[in-house]
Design an enzyme around this catalytic site. Structure first.
Site, PDB file in Angstrom:
ATOM      1  N   ASP A  34       1.072  -1.046   0.022  1.00 37.55           N
ATOM      2  CA  ASP A  34       0.270   0.155  -0.049  1.00 37.55           C
ATOM      3  C   ASP A  34       0.755   1.455  -0.196  1.00 37.55           C
ATOM      4  N   ASP A  60       4.034   2.043  -4.254  1.00 34.05           N
ATOM      5  CA  ASP A  60       3.291   2.044  -5.275  1.00 34.05           C
ATOM      6  C   ASP A  60       3.209   0.962  -5.721  1.00 34.05           C
ATOM      7  N   THR A 132     -15.778  -2.272  -9.794  1.00 30.10           N
ATOM      8  CA  THR A 132     -17.000  -1.748  -9.418  1.00 30.10           C
ATOM      9  C   THR A 132     -18.052  -1.596  -9.754  1.00 30.10           C
ATOM     10  N   ASP A 133     -19.683  -1.585  -9.969  1.00 27.89           N
ATOM     11  CA  ASP A 133     -20.445  -1.528 -10.706  1.00 27.89           C
ATOM     12  C   ASP A 133     -20.646  -0.370 -11.495  1.00 27.89           C
ATOM     13  N   GLU A 134     -20.005   0.468 -11.555  1.00 27.98           N
ATOM     14  CA  GLU A 134     -19.752   1.813 -11.924  1.00 27.98           C
ATOM     15  C   GLU A 134     -19.216   1.972 -13.562  1.00 27.98           C
ATOM     16  N   TYR A 157     -12.742   7.972 -13.204  1.00 29.69           N
ATOM     17  CA  TYR A 157     -13.362   6.834 -11.991  1.00 29.69           C
ATOM     18  C   TYR A 157     -13.361   5.786 -12.715  1.00 29.69           C
ATOM     19  N   ALA A 159     -14.195   5.069 -16.259  1.00 26.57           N
ATOM     20  CA  ALA A 159     -13.435   5.089 -17.443  1.00 26.57           C
ATOM     21  C   ALA A 159     -12.015   4.081 -16.823  1.00 26.57           C
ATOM     22  N   LYS A 161     -11.122   2.561 -13.916  1.00 23.60           N
ATOM     23  CA  LYS A 161     -11.201   1.301 -13.317  1.00 23.60           C
ATOM     24  C   LYS A 161     -11.857   0.132 -14.744  1.00 23.60           C
ATOM     25  N   ASN A 187     -20.010   0.541  -1.103  1.00 20.16           N
ATOM     26  CA  ASN A 187     -19.978  -0.308  -0.038  1.00 20.16           C
ATOM     27  C   ASN A 187     -19.744   0.647   1.447  1.00 20.16           C
ATOM     28  N   LYS A 196     -16.907   9.440   1.340  1.00 16.93           N
ATOM     29  CA  LYS A 196     -17.950   8.875   0.859  1.00 16.93           C
ATOM     30  C   LYS A 196     -19.116  10.047   1.465  1.00 16.93           C
ATOM     31  N   HIS A 291     -23.506  13.571 -13.586  1.00 21.24           N
ATOM     32  CA  HIS A 291     -24.338  11.987 -12.470  1.00 21.24           C
ATOM     33  C   HIS A 291     -24.064  10.098 -12.522  1.00 21.24           C
TER      34      HIS A 291
HETATM   35  P1  NAD Z   1      -9.189   3.314  -0.634  1.00 16.64           P
HETATM   36  O1  NAD Z   1      -9.458   4.567  -1.656  1.00 16.64           O
HETATM   37  O2  NAD Z   1     -10.510   3.707   1.091  1.00 16.64           O
HETATM   38  O3  NAD Z   1      -8.312   2.741  -0.662  1.00 16.64           O
HETATM   39  C1  NAD Z   1      -7.748   2.053  -1.114  1.00 16.64           C
HETATM   40  C2  NAD Z   1      -6.422   1.936  -1.005  1.00 16.64           C
HETATM   41  O4  NAD Z   1      -5.071   2.221  -2.194  1.00 16.64           O
HETATM   42  C3  NAD Z   1      -5.707   2.888  -0.141  1.00 16.64           C
HETATM   43  O5  NAD Z   1      -5.006   2.056   1.139  1.00 16.64           O
HETATM   44  C4  NAD Z   1      -4.536   3.744  -0.853  1.00 16.64           C
HETATM   45  O6  NAD Z   1      -3.393   3.765   0.053  1.00 16.64           O
HETATM   46  C5  NAD Z   1      -3.645   2.083  -1.207  1.00 16.64           C
HETATM   47  N1  NAD Z   1      -2.960   3.265  -2.553  1.00 16.64           N
HETATM   48  C6  NAD Z   1      -3.731   4.201  -3.898  1.00 16.64           C
HETATM   49  N2  NAD Z   1      -3.016   4.075  -4.768  1.00 16.64           N
HETATM   50  C7  NAD Z   1      -2.206   3.334  -3.897  1.00 16.64           C
HETATM   51  C8  NAD Z   1      -0.657   2.973  -5.000  1.00 16.64           C
HETATM   52  N3  NAD Z   1      -0.252   3.643  -6.252  1.00 16.64           N
HETATM   53  N4  NAD Z   1       0.458   1.869  -4.954  1.00 16.64           N
HETATM   54  C9  NAD Z   1      -0.917   1.476  -3.333  1.00 16.64           C
HETATM   55  N5  NAD Z   1      -1.312   1.398  -2.970  1.00 16.64           N
HETATM   56  C10 NAD Z   1      -2.357   2.220  -3.322  1.00 16.64           C
HETATM   57  O7  NAD Z   1     -11.168   2.447  -1.737  1.00 16.64           O
HETATM   58  P2  NAD Z   1     -11.453   1.230  -1.448  1.00 16.64           P
HETATM   59  O8  NAD Z   1     -12.942   1.994  -0.939  1.00 16.64           O
HETATM   60  O9  NAD Z   1     -11.336   0.981   0.442  1.00 16.64           O
HETATM   61  O10 NAD Z   1     -11.850   0.803  -2.591  1.00 16.64           O
HETATM   62  C11 NAD Z   1     -11.185  -0.594  -2.315  1.00 16.64           C
HETATM   63  C12 NAD Z   1     -11.245  -0.920  -4.232  1.00 16.64           C
HETATM   64  O11 NAD Z   1     -12.718  -1.291  -4.273  1.00 16.64           O
HETATM   65  C13 NAD Z   1     -11.253  -0.168  -5.135  1.00 16.64           C
HETATM   66  O12 NAD Z   1     -10.215  -0.765  -6.092  1.00 16.64           O
HETATM   67  C14 NAD Z   1     -12.230   0.270  -5.666  1.00 16.64           C
HETATM   68  O13 NAD Z   1     -12.333   0.543  -6.890  1.00 16.64           O
HETATM   69  C15 NAD Z   1     -12.886  -0.726  -5.871  1.00 16.64           C
HETATM   70  N6  NAD Z   1     -14.348  -0.954  -4.978  1.00 16.64           N
HETATM   71  C16 NAD Z   1     -15.068   0.368  -4.236  1.00 16.64           C
HETATM   72  C17 NAD Z   1     -16.300   0.294  -4.137  1.00 16.64           C
HETATM   73  C18 NAD Z   1     -16.910   1.311  -3.260  1.00 16.64           C
HETATM   74  O14 NAD Z   1     -18.076   1.371  -2.068  1.00 16.64           O
HETATM   75  N7  NAD Z   1     -15.698   1.295  -1.709  1.00 16.64           N
HETATM   76  C19 NAD Z   1     -17.233  -0.501  -4.790  1.00 16.64           C
HETATM   77  C20 NAD Z   1     -17.063  -1.002  -5.585  1.00 16.64           C
HETATM   78  C21 NAD Z   1     -15.066  -1.655  -5.998  1.00 16.64           C
HETATM   79  O1  TDX Z   2     -21.602  15.186  -0.094  1.00 17.27           O
HETATM   80  C1  TDX Z   2     -21.874  14.734  -1.241  1.00 17.27           C
HETATM   81  N1  TDX Z   2     -23.701  14.530  -1.474  1.00 17.27           N
HETATM   82  C2  TDX Z   2     -24.287  13.557  -2.357  1.00 17.27           C
HETATM   83  O2  TDX Z   2     -24.991  13.881  -2.958  1.00 17.27           O
HETATM   84  C3  TDX Z   2     -21.240  12.604  -1.703  1.00 17.27           C
HETATM   85  C4  TDX Z   2     -20.132  12.151  -1.511  1.00 17.27           C
HETATM   86  C5  TDX Z   2     -22.171  11.809  -2.362  1.00 17.27           C
HETATM   87  N2  TDX Z   2     -24.104  11.961  -2.779  1.00 17.27           N
HETATM   88  C6  TDX Z   2     -23.802  11.347  -3.995  1.00 17.27           C
HETATM   89  C7  TDX Z   2     -23.361  10.803  -5.275  1.00 17.27           C
HETATM   90  C8  TDX Z   2     -24.263   9.556  -5.292  1.00 17.27           C
HETATM   91  O3  TDX Z   2     -24.901  10.160  -5.784  1.00 17.27           O
HETATM   92  O4  TDX Z   2     -24.142   9.887  -3.179  1.00 17.27           O
HETATM   93  C9  TDX Z   2     -23.994   8.730  -3.260  1.00 17.27           C
HETATM   94  C10 TDX Z   2     -22.829   7.771  -3.064  1.00 17.27           C
HETATM   95  O5  TDX Z   2     -21.693   8.852  -3.573  1.00 17.27           O
HETATM   96  P1  TDX Z   2     -20.177   8.453  -3.289  1.00 17.27           P
HETATM   97  O6  TDX Z   2     -20.237   7.932  -1.608  1.00 17.27           O
HETATM   98  O7  TDX Z   2     -19.024   9.175  -3.591  1.00 17.27           O
HETATM   99  O8  TDX Z   2     -20.420   6.730  -4.130  1.00 17.27           O
HETATM  100  P2  TDX Z   2     -20.283   6.712  -5.880  1.00 17.27           P
HETATM  101  O9  TDX Z   2     -19.979   7.841  -6.309  1.00 17.27           O
HETATM  102  O10 TDX Z   2     -22.152   5.957  -5.665  1.00 17.27           O
HETATM  103  O11 TDX Z   2     -19.404   5.643  -5.501  1.00 17.27           O
HETATM  104  C11 TDX Z   2     -18.766   4.815  -4.885  1.00 17.27           C
HETATM  105  O12 TDX Z   2     -19.561   3.671  -5.076  1.00 17.27           O
HETATM  106  C12 TDX Z   2     -18.840   2.522  -6.119  1.00 17.27           C
HETATM  107  C13 TDX Z   2     -16.978   3.868  -4.284  1.00 17.27           C
HETATM  108  O13 TDX Z   2     -16.687   5.706  -4.505  1.00 17.27           O
HETATM  109  C14 TDX Z   2     -16.094   4.154  -5.684  1.00 17.27           C
HETATM  110  O14 TDX Z   2     -15.062   3.292  -4.883  1.00 17.27           O
HETATM  111  C15 TDX Z   2     -17.508   2.543  -5.964  1.00 17.27           C
HETATM  112  O15 TDX Z   2     -16.533   2.240  -6.798  1.00 17.27           O
END
Ligand code: NAD
Ligand code: TDX
Length: 360
Positions: A34, A60, A132-134, A157, A159, A161, A187, A196, A291
């Site tokens: 990490d 990295d 991600t589903d995005e 983002y 694009a 992924k 999540n 988030k 959005h």
């Molecule tokens: P996060 O942003 O909380 O964590 C990302 C981690 O990656 C951090 O610890 C960061 O330090 C590390 N990192 C970033 N760039 C790096 C690099 N160049 N080299 C090594 N480490 C690096 O993200 P998360 O929410 O835990 O998501 C983890 C994975 O799951 C991602 O691939 C994300 O696309 C995917 N994902 C997240 C969600 C969600 O809702 N959070 C949903 C679906 C998929």
């Molecule tokens: O301040 C806010 N107000 C608001 O209305 C924020 C931060 C978000 N939002 C809305 C945007 C989205 O419709 O809420 C929804 C959720 O936003 P985020 O938490 O930024 O998530 P999203 O853009 O849906 O993406 C997340 O889910 C898929 C994660 O960040 C991604 O890493 C994952 O792949």
């Protein structure tokens, strides 16, 4: 013995994953690579510091020499690849790190796995890419994303992924690398960075700050508790079919404004505040550009093939999450100080509070 390279293990999902898998599989070695960006936090992993089957490496994923050395020194037999830049709003303001980490970083890992695993059978080695589903873009009011939905990413983002998913599949088809991919919905849970939606709203409710809802709050997200995602990852890593994709979701769609109102009411209750205190902080602010309207996952393949089911109900998981953040306000303070505070105050929150999001 399995020797698993987990990338991004100090982030939100990675921390929850390692805190579960390291004690669950004492005969595996877990190497956590990490970079510790603003989103990575070693404090989350303190319970693992003494674990004999866990090693942390700061670095990295786009550093080819380092990745090569780790594959060699630890004789890596599996990769669970989570490291990424993960926040859509940041990708709109500054896309470059998303391209570097999510695309070039994934390429670097794939090339290392290809080199070090030549001639190894899929029974011995596997590369698991977390996505991600995005990548599927936006749904209208009807329908669900399946594994066959076309890729239509809309943000920098998503694009980046999508590009990484395509690379992983290309390494399977072209070089025979044993890969598996999962695409998960939104999540929430402990250790999520409060940029988030859910942790940001809880943190702002605790502090009595405004709750910015983008646009009219009509956008729909499909929420899954991170602990349920962790269990899906465990199953897919061990039993997912090579070359396959699994969609992960808990059939739990919420309109943003309804979810924020629910959070307001639950936090008011937890803090013994008069009803309506939280809701009074809601502000509708200019929309996120591009959005996506709605995400919704059809998880039938994962349920059917691997027998996965979410173990938590949404109200139970949301309450647990709120209590976790209430009990970890010092954690919130620490991770939002320094670089994040600068970003939040200068780039983002102030503009939103003034109703001028995104460079207006
Ligand atoms: P996060 O942003 O909380 O964590 C990302 C981690 O990656 C951090 O610890 C960061 O330090 C590390 N990192 C970033 N760039 C790096 C690099 N160049 N080299 C090594 N480490 C690096 O993200 P998360 O929410 O835990 O998501 C983890 C994975 O799951 C991602 O691939 C994300 O696309 C995917 N994902 C997240 C969600 C969600 O809702 N959070 C949903 C679906 C998929
Ligand atoms: O301040 C806010 N107000 C608001 O209305 C924020 C931060 C978000 N939002 C809305 C945007 C989205 O419709 O809420 C929804 C959720 O936003 P985020 O938490 O930024 O998530 P999203 O853009 O849906 O993406 C997340 O889910 C898929 C994660 O960040 C991604 O890493 C994952 O792949």
């Amino acid at each position: 013995m399995q020797r698993v390279l987990v990338t991004g293990g100090a982030g939100f999902i990675g921390s929850n994953l390692l805190l579960t898998l390291v004690p669950r599989y004492p005969h595996y070695l877990f190497v956590n690579l990490d970079k510790l960006t603003y989103a990575g936090n070693l404090e989350n992993l303190r319970p693992l510091e003494e674990a004999p089957n866990y090693v942390f490496v700061r670095g990295d994923i786009a550093d080819g020499e380092l990745v090569d050395r780790l594959f060699r020194e630890f004789r890596i037999t599996g990769v669970i690849h989570l490291a990424a830049e993960s926040h859509v709003d940041r990708s709109i303001l500054e896309p470059d790190p998303f391209i570097r980490t999510n695309i070039l970083g994934t390429l670097t890992l794939l090339k290392a796995a290809q080199r070090h695993w030549e001639g190894r059978s899929p029974r011995e080695v596997r590369f698991y890419h977390i996505s991600t589903d995005e990548v599927y873009g936006s749904l209208g009011p009807e329908g669900y994303f399946t594994e066959d939905s076309p890729y239509r990413p809309t943000s920098p983002y998503s694009a980046s992924k999508a590009a990484s998913d395509h690379l992983v599949r290309a390494w399977y088809h072209t070089y025979g690398l044993p890969v598996v991919i999962s695409n998960c919905s939104n999540n929430f849970g402990p250790y999520q960075f409060p940029e988030k939606l859910i942790p940001l709203m809880i943190w702002n409710l605790i502090r009595g700050e405004v709750l910015p809802i983008y646009g009219r709050g009509e956008n729909v997200r499909d929420w899954i508790y991170v602990r349920d995602h962790v269990e899906a990852i465990d199953r897919i890593y061990h039993a997912g079919r090579i070359g396959e994709t699994y969609n992960v979701g808990a059939r739990n769609e919420w309109r943003n404004r309804d979810l924020v109102e629910l959070l307001c009411d639950l936090v008011d209750e937890e803090l013994n505040r008069p009803p309506g205190t939280g809701r009074a902080l809601i502000r509708f602010v200019p929309d996120r550009p591009g959005h996506d309207l709605r995400y919704a996952i059809d998880p039938s393949k994962l349920e059917r093939e691997l027998g996965w089911r979410p173990q938590y109900t949404f109200p139970q998981a949301l309450r647990e999450t709120i209590r976790w953040y209430l009990a970890h306000q010092d954690w919130l303070e620490r991770i939002t100080s320094g670089a994040y505070r600068d970003y939040y105050e200068t780039q983002y929150a102030r503009r939103i509070a003034e109703g001028k999001a995104y460079g207006a």
